[in-house]
Design an enzyme around this catalytic site. Structure first.
Site, short mmCIF file in Angstrom:
data_model
loop_
_atom_site.label_atom_id
_atom_site.label_comp_id
_atom_site.label_asym_id
_atom_site.label_seq_id
_atom_site.Cartn_x
_atom_site.Cartn_y
_atom_site.Cartn_z
N ARG A 18 11.60 -4.62 -3.92
CA ARG A 18 12.39 -5.46 -3.01
C ARG A 18 11.73 -5.68 -1.65
O ARG A 18 12.19 -6.50 -0.87
CB ARG A 18 13.80 -4.85 -2.83
CG ARG A 18 14.70 -5.12 -4.03
CD ARG A 18 15.97 -4.30 -3.96
NE ARG A 18 15.73 -2.90 -4.29
CZ ARG A 18 16.65 -1.95 -4.19
NH1 ARG A 18 17.86 -2.23 -3.75
NH2 ARG A 18 16.35 -0.70 -4.53
N TYR A 108 12.89 12.18 -0.02
CA TYR A 108 12.44 10.86 -0.45
C TYR A 108 11.51 10.24 0.58
O TYR A 108 11.80 10.26 1.76
CB TYR A 108 13.64 9.92 -0.66
CG TYR A 108 14.51 10.27 -1.85
CD1 TYR A 108 14.07 11.15 -2.83
CD2 TYR A 108 15.77 9.72 -1.99
CE1 TYR A 108 14.87 11.45 -3.91
CE2 TYR A 108 16.58 10.02 -3.06
CZ TYR A 108 16.13 10.89 -4.03
OH TYR A 108 16.91 11.20 -5.09
N ASN A 177 26.00 10.90 -3.16
CA ASN A 177 24.82 11.76 -3.21
C ASN A 177 23.73 11.21 -2.28
O ASN A 177 23.32 10.06 -2.41
CB ASN A 177 24.32 11.78 -4.66
CG ASN A 177 22.98 12.48 -4.81
OD1 ASN A 177 22.63 13.34 -4.01
ND2 ASN A 177 22.25 12.10 -5.86
N ARG A 340 -10.92 -4.26 26.61
CA ARG A 340 -11.15 -4.10 25.16
C ARG A 340 -11.78 -2.75 24.85
O ARG A 340 -12.28 -2.06 25.74
CB ARG A 340 -12.00 -5.27 24.67
CG ARG A 340 -11.22 -6.58 24.68
CD ARG A 340 -12.14 -7.77 24.54
NE ARG A 340 -12.98 -7.64 23.35
CZ ARG A 340 -14.08 -8.36 23.15
NH1 ARG A 340 -14.47 -9.25 24.04
NH2 ARG A 340 -14.79 -8.18 22.04
N TYR A 394 -24.89 -11.52 25.01
CA TYR A 394 -25.09 -11.89 23.60
C TYR A 394 -26.01 -13.10 23.52
O TYR A 394 -25.75 -14.13 24.16
CB TYR A 394 -23.72 -12.20 23.01
CG TYR A 394 -23.69 -12.47 21.52
CD1 TYR A 394 -24.31 -11.62 20.63
CD2 TYR A 394 -23.01 -13.59 21.02
CE1 TYR A 394 -24.26 -11.86 19.26
CE2 TYR A 394 -22.95 -13.84 19.66
CZ TYR A 394 -23.58 -12.98 18.78
OH TYR A 394 -23.52 -13.22 17.44
C1 UD1 Z 1 19.06 8.03 -6.12
C2 UD1 Z 1 20.07 8.95 -6.81
C3 UD1 Z 1 21.47 8.61 -6.32
C4 UD1 Z 1 21.54 8.70 -4.82
C5 UD1 Z 1 20.46 7.84 -4.17
C6 UD1 Z 1 20.41 8.10 -2.70
C7 UD1 Z 1 19.12 9.39 -9.03
C8 UD1 Z 1 19.19 9.09 -10.47
N1 UD1 Z 1 19.98 8.75 -8.25
O1 UD1 Z 1 19.34 6.71 -6.57
O2 UD1 Z 1 22.42 9.47 -6.90
O3 UD1 Z 1 22.83 8.31 -4.37
O4 UD1 Z 1 19.17 8.15 -4.72
O5 UD1 Z 1 19.50 7.24 -2.07
O6 UD1 Z 1 18.31 10.17 -8.62
N2 UD1 Z 1 11.15 7.57 -7.35
C9 UD1 Z 1 9.95 7.98 -7.89
N3 UD1 Z 1 9.72 7.78 -9.21
C10 UD1 Z 1 10.64 7.21 -10.04
C11 UD1 Z 1 11.86 6.79 -9.48
C12 UD1 Z 1 12.09 7.00 -8.15
O7 UD1 Z 1 9.09 8.50 -7.18
O8 UD1 Z 1 10.36 7.09 -11.23
C13 UD1 Z 1 11.39 7.78 -5.93
C14 UD1 Z 1 11.53 6.48 -5.19
O9 UD1 Z 1 10.27 6.05 -4.67
C15 UD1 Z 1 12.49 6.82 -4.06
C16 UD1 Z 1 13.35 7.94 -4.66
O10 UD1 Z 1 12.62 8.45 -5.76
O11 UD1 Z 1 11.81 7.35 -2.95
C17 UD1 Z 1 14.73 7.44 -5.10
O12 UD1 Z 1 14.60 6.51 -6.14
P1 UD1 Z 1 15.56 5.28 -6.29
O13 UD1 Z 1 15.17 4.52 -7.49
O14 UD1 Z 1 15.64 4.53 -5.02
O15 UD1 Z 1 16.96 6.00 -6.58
P2 UD1 Z 1 18.39 5.42 -6.37
O16 UD1 Z 1 18.70 4.48 -7.45
O17 UD1 Z 1 18.54 4.94 -5.00
#
Ligand code: UD1
Ligand code: CA
Length: 473
Positions: A18, A108, A177, A340, A394
């Site tokens: 996104r 995260y 969460n 600079r 230069y």
């Molecule tokens: C997740 C939680 C949700 C919570 C929310 C809070 C799960 C299943 N759900 O959802 O309960 O309310 O965060 O923001 O965990 N990432 C990876 N590898 C992957 C998938 C994700 O590294 O395969 C990382 C993403 O880069 C991101 C984080 O994990 O930093 C969260 O992933 P995202 O897909 O945004 O989870 P949400 O759907 O927001």
């Protein structure tokens, strides 16, 4: 009782679709630092170690950025090739923690504003409760998009239900969460084995592992009060919102440290910039990168300073640009000056309006007050550079140095064709083109002699009138 050890795992493999970007989401910058630096720094400040970062898209670059930013941290990088969900991402961290015993904090990469104070408090409550796992939750008026917290009557976790898997009743739950957990390492990895992806998104959910743990042993829930700390960045609008909150925090910090910001709302100070007490910063100023500003300075409106060292009691007048340079104590710069990279201005110098400098060093009390270009030059003390002076550094292929010794006076509109040296106390007459070295104490004049032709101006005026008249017919 020995203090429990805590490691950290930062999930940062997501593509960030996104963001609509060629750059991985966690590398987008906030206040001059890639987003991922903030949560890793938080873990480091909490002394959580090792810090395992799960990377995917542009993982090599993420690793490079973090190693440079936190050279002292025990950082371990693991790659998640395919983004199969948060549970799968967490599982990738297992080899990096195989010899670790204790708790692990899960953070995260796209949630940058979580403070170390909050995380440490979370860790303290978690350890005190002697539970195997704790979740940080928050209460939202609009919980859309988040996993919902199903709790029992003792406020312990029953399970976390993802929005896409929730029924109408569960969707009404406003406690969500945050995605930040502290869990006993061994218990967590045992629950990650055998996760299934039979859910609405077809992903391996980390939340399922936490829910599995909750079935077996109480999992604590800690409600966080300040939602901005847990705001995740999914698109550029979130990035702007979170960056604005971060900028407000940075500005607040410097004001508390004794810096006057005349208009904090229009002042941009990067995370790595440092400012001394009794310095005043006027509106619309950008202080970027590793800039270091001393005490008692005045940085006037509209100035842009990046990776520069500004010593004490310096005045930077409006709309000046200073990059990669050092400005000595007591200097006055601008308005509209451009310094600079590679420049070192000595103490008590004056660099005035429309003066450009590049790779220049000056001694003390040297003045370049108006409309000049100094490039690849070495200037001594007590020099006066007249308006319109240019170092011609230069020749179209190579750059050459101009050296000007102490006490030299350079008359206005002079050109110094480098390489050239001007000796101590020499005097260059205005309008000179200097192609050869000037010895100390010499006067250098290099311009055509003046001729005055009597009455010629009258003849020209007459001719001009005749031409204009002919043109009108
Ligand atoms: C997740 C939680 C949700 C919570 C929310 C809070 C799960 C299943 N759900 O959802 O309960 O309310 O965060 O923001 O965990 N990432 C990876 N590898 C992957 C998938 C994700 O590294 O395969 C990382 C993403 O880069 C991101 C984080 O994990 O930093 C969260 O992933 P995202 O897909 O945004 O989870 P949400 O759907 O927001
Ligand atoms: Ca998210």
């Amino acid at each position: 009782m020995p203090k429990r050890k805590c490691a950290a795992v930062v999930l940062a493999a997501g593509l960030g679709t996104r963001m609509k970007s060629n750059k991985a989401k966690v590398l987008h910058e906030m206040a001059g630092l890639p987003m991922v630096c903030y949560c890793v720094r938080t873990a480091f400040k909490c002394k959580f170690s090792p810090i395992v970062v799960v990377v995917g898209h542009q993982g090599d670059l993420v690793e490079k950025v973090l190693r440079e930013f936190l050279p002292k941290a025990d950082l371990r990088f693991v790659t998640q090739k395919q983004q199969l969900g948060t549970g799968h991402a967490m599982k990738m961290a297992k080899p990096a923690l195989k010899d670790f015993k204790g708790d692990v904090a899960i953070l995260y990469g796209d949630v940058p504003l979580l403070r170390s104070k909050t995380l440490l408090e979370f860790f303290r409550v978690h350890t005190q409760s002697k539970l195997q796992g704790s979740v940080m939750s928050l209460f939202l008026d609009n919980p859309d998009g988040y996993g919902r917290m199903q709790l029992d009557k003792d406020q312990n976790l029953v399970k976390i239900v993802e929005e896409k898997d929730a029924d109408e009743q569960q969707k009404k739950i406003q406690e969500v969460n945050s995605g930040i957990y502290i869990v006993d390492c061994k218990a967590l990895f045992s629950k990650l084995n055998g996760l299934k992806k039979n859910n609405a998104q077809g992903e391996y959910y980390l939340t399922d592992a936490i829910s599995k743990l909750a079935k077996q042993t109480p999992v604590g829930v800690i409600l966080l009060e300040n939602p901005i700390e847990l705001t995740g960045i999914n698109n550029r609008s979130d990035l702007a919102l979170v960056t604005a909150a971060l900028q407000e925090q940075i500005n607040e910090y410097w004001m508390r440290q004794g810096v006057t910001l005349l208009d904090p709302a229009s002042t941009y100070i990067d995370a790595q910039t440092i400012i001394g007490i009794d310095t005043t910063v006027a509106p619309n100023v950008c202080l970027r990168g590793k800039t270091k500003i001393g005490t008692g300075c005045l940085i006037e409106a509209g100035s842009f300073i990046k990776d520069a060292v500004i010593k004490n009691d310096v005045t930077v007048l409006p709309y000046s640009v200073i990059e990669g340079s050092t400005v000595g104590t007591g200097c006055q710069i601008g308005p509209f000056a451009r310094i600079r990279p590679g420049t070192k201005v000595g103490e008590d110098c004056k660099v005035g309006n429309f003066v450009e400098m590049k790779k220049v060093t000056t001694g003390k009390n040297t003045k370049i007050s108006h409309l000049a270009y100094m490039g690849d030059a070495k200037l001594g003390d007590n020099i006066n550079v007249g308006a319109g002076t240019i170092t011609c550094n230069y020749d179209g292929v190579n750059k050459f140095t101009t050296t000007i010794a102490d006490g030299v006076f350079i008359g206005s509109d002079s050109q110094l064709i480098a390489p050239v040296k001007v000796g101590k106390r020499a005097y260059i007459a205005s309008g000179s083109t200097i192609t050869e070295d000037v010895p100390a104490d010499a006067l250098a004049v290099s311009r055509a002699d003046q001729k005055n032709i009597k009455g010629a101006a009258k003849r020209i005026a007459k001719r001009n009138r005749a031409i204009k008249k002919a043109g009108k017919k």
